[in-house]
Every structure is written in C-alpha cells, then in structure tokens.
Write an enzyme that holds these catalytic residues in place. Structure first.
Site, PDB file in Angstrom:
ATOM      1  N   SER A 137       0.834  -1.199   0.000  1.00 53.58           N
ATOM      2  CA  SER A 137       0.000   0.000   0.000  1.00 53.58           C
ATOM      3  C   SER A 137       0.869   1.249   0.000  1.00 53.58           C
ATOM      4  CB  SER A 137      -0.888   0.021   1.255  1.00 53.58           C
ATOM      5  OG  SER A 137      -1.527   1.266   1.414  1.00 53.58           O
ATOM      6  N   TYR A 162      -2.610  -0.418   9.911  1.00 50.97           N
ATOM      7  CA  TYR A 162      -2.750  -0.981   8.567  1.00 50.97           C
ATOM      8  C   TYR A 162      -1.436  -0.852   7.802  1.00 50.97           C
ATOM      9  CZ  TYR A 162      -3.988  -1.173   3.625  1.00 50.97           C
ATOM     10  OH  TYR A 162      -4.023  -1.460   2.280  1.00 50.97           O
TER      11      TYR A 162
END
Length: 351
Positions: A137, A162
């Site tokens: 990401s 995350y």
C-alpha cells in the site's frame, strides 16, 4: 486470493479472459456488504447460491476459472488447496483493508495481514511455487514527506496499524525471497478507484451521500491530494508483474542498500498514476457526472491519514513498460455509470 474483492475481481477477470487457469480464494467477510462481493462473483460466472466453505466452484462464464470460499488464516485449508493444485504463480490481494478501521479493530489486521500472509508464504515454500506478487500500500510511506514517493525511500515510520502490517508483509516476503528463492514483488497501490469499488472508500461514500442529499465529510477543505489510479490500469500492471517476476539485482550493494531491490529476487513497485489530484477537484467530477452538487461538512485531517500521495513510477515503467491510460474524468464517468446501474438493480430487488 481476495478474488471477490475490488482489485482481485478485476485481475481474475483479465487473467481468465486471456486464457489463464485461475483458482480464486476469498472469505467473503462482512467488513463491507457481502452482497457486493457476491455480485462480483456472479459477474465472473459463479452461482452464489452454491457457495460452500472449502468447496471449489466452476465458473459458467470462464471454463478456466474456479473459486473457493475460504480464509487465508486457515492453514489446513490453504495446505489442501496447494496439495490439490499445481500453481505456477500466486497473486495475493486478500487483506484486511482500511486505514481508519485499523484503529478500531487491530486484531483483524494482525490475523489476516500477518498470520494469513505468513501462512501463504509457507505454502509457497512447501510447494515450491516461486512467483508471488502481493498487495502492499502507498500507506507505508507514513511520515515521509519526500515526494513523489519512491520505492527506494525508506519506510520506517508508518502512521497506522494498517500501514505497519503492509510494511511487515514486505519484510516477510523479502525474508522468504532471500531464504528460498521465491520471486516476490510488493505492489504499493495508490488510491485505486473505478467500477465495482469498495463501499468504504471515498468515491462510493461520496456518491451515496451526494445522491441522498446528505453532507460529505471533506478533510482540510478539500486540500488533500491523492494519486487516483483507475482499477483497469491497476489490474493490467498487476498481471504484467506476474508475467515478469522479480529477479535478483546484480548491482545491489549491501553497504548502500536500496529497499526496492535486493540480492534476492525481490522488488517493490508503486502502482499509481503519478498525477496527484486535489480532492476538491475529484468531488467536482463526481458532481458533474452524478448531476448533483455535494453538501460539504469540513473536518480536519484525521489521525493516521496523510495530506498527499504521489507515486514515483519510473521503476514500474522500466520494468513492464506501462503507463496509466485512463485519466480521472473518464474514470469517474465509468465509475458513476457502474454505480447507478448496480444500485438501481439492488433497489429493484427490494421493491
């Protein structure tokens, strides 16, 4: 993995369309409405009334496409899958996604993104599968303010759990690449949008509120910049990387290491448009194609979020020779067309 997810659906459809034999896996969890995940599966030719955990379904649309309901945290299930199929490559797109939700439910991220990913790496090792690409990401860049973000930058200061789990995925993959010769490429996706998108992401949330006449929460007066990347471009790049697995870098210097390459067959790649768009302008295109003005609820930037993202994609272009082809306005128009059709069909089911 994650075949019923946003990016996974598009990648599976493209792979099946060109003739690859594909087996998909997804746990169909309720992080967001499972009806959307099942609708994606139906679009791929699966009869969702026949979904049974652990059983493999055959697509009626693509003879070379199959699907199993299952969870990557279930090592016994994964082992059976690898024992009964001979895979030449794995595209790992299953994950617990979302920056803000990681503040509310950290355990879900540890289980899926860390335990599940390690399970998958072990299956690759044990069954001698040597080609892996996996979803990372753009969130891993964290506190780094040097832009455009380059995969050669160090990413040691994540600002969300995350992001920390995605950084961990990259480190785990490198260890397995170094120890067992598995070609691993980490895909740092930048703000993917388009048809069949996730309901927890801005395009869907904004479209829903605009059409309902409800205010949308806009951080920093719309002065948030995102490298919006159309999902079809993302799927093409992902498949091109599967076709061109990472190789060891002969010029890599252990005394002056770059994170993006290695003496092992390991690579990190930014998957982005490399053309940041102001959030306020993004909303403007949504208003244009929805035919309705947005009501704005201004708010400060929340914890764990960053003001801007900008992908340096020079390495990606050099590796697979690709550039994004869908510009933002065209992508928003395609998204709105899909959105109105999908939710009209849902409404008609309930009427």
């Amino acid at each position: 993995t994650g075949m019923a997810g946003f990016i996974g659906f598009h990648v599976a459809k493209n792979l099946a369309s060109r003739g690859d034999n594909v087996v998909g896996l997804d746990n169909l969890n309720d992080y967001y409405d499972p009806r959307l995940k099942k609708a994606r599966l139906q679009e791929l030719g699966f009869a969702c009334s026949q979904l049974t955990p652990g059983a493999i379904l055959q697509s009626t649309r693509y003879p070379n496409l199959r699907f199993m309901t299952g969870d990557i945290t279930d090592m016994a299930l994964l082992t059976r899958l690898f024992q009964t199929h001979t895979f030449t490559a794995v595209c790992h797109l299953a994950a617990q996604a979302g920056v803000r939700y990681s503040c509310e439910n950290p355990a879900a991220y540890v289980q899926t993104n860390l335990v599940g990913f390690t399970n998958l790496l072990e299956c690759l090792r044990q069954h001698k599968v040597t080609n892996l690409c996996f979803a990372s990401s753009s969130s891993v860049y964290g506190l780094n303010q040097q832009q455009p973000f380059s995969p050669h930058h160090h990413t040691d200061h994540p600002v969300s759990l995350y992001a920390a789990t995605k950084k961990s995925n990259e480190m785990l993959a490198h260890a397995y690449s170094h120890l067992y010769g598995i070609a691993c490429t980490g895909l740092r996706f930048f703000t993917v949008y388009g048809p069949w998108g996730r309901p927890d992401m801005a395009p869907m949330l904004f479209a829903q509120s605009i059409l309902a006449g409800k205010p949308i929460t806009v951080y920093n007066n719309g002065n948030m910049w995102r490298d919006f990347t159309y999902v079809a471009d993302v799927a093409k790049a992902t498949i091109a990387i599967l076709d061109n697995p990472a190789t060891a870098c002969s010029e890599w210097d252990a005394k002056f290491p770059t994170p993006a390459r290695s003496s092992a067959p390991f690579r990190l790649a930014n998957i982005g448009a490399s053309a940041p768009i102001r959030l306020g302008d993004f909303i403007g295109f949504l208003e244009k194609y929805l035919g309705k003005k947005a009501l704005i609820n201004p708010a400060p930037i929340p914890p764990g979020d960053v003001q801007s993202t900008h992908a340096d994609t020079q390495d990606l272009t050099a590796h697979i020779g690709m550039h994004p082809t869908i510009m933002l306005e065209e992508g928003i128009q395609e998204f709105v067309t899909w959105y109105t059709q999908y939710f009209s069909s849902l409404a008609s089911e309930h009427s």
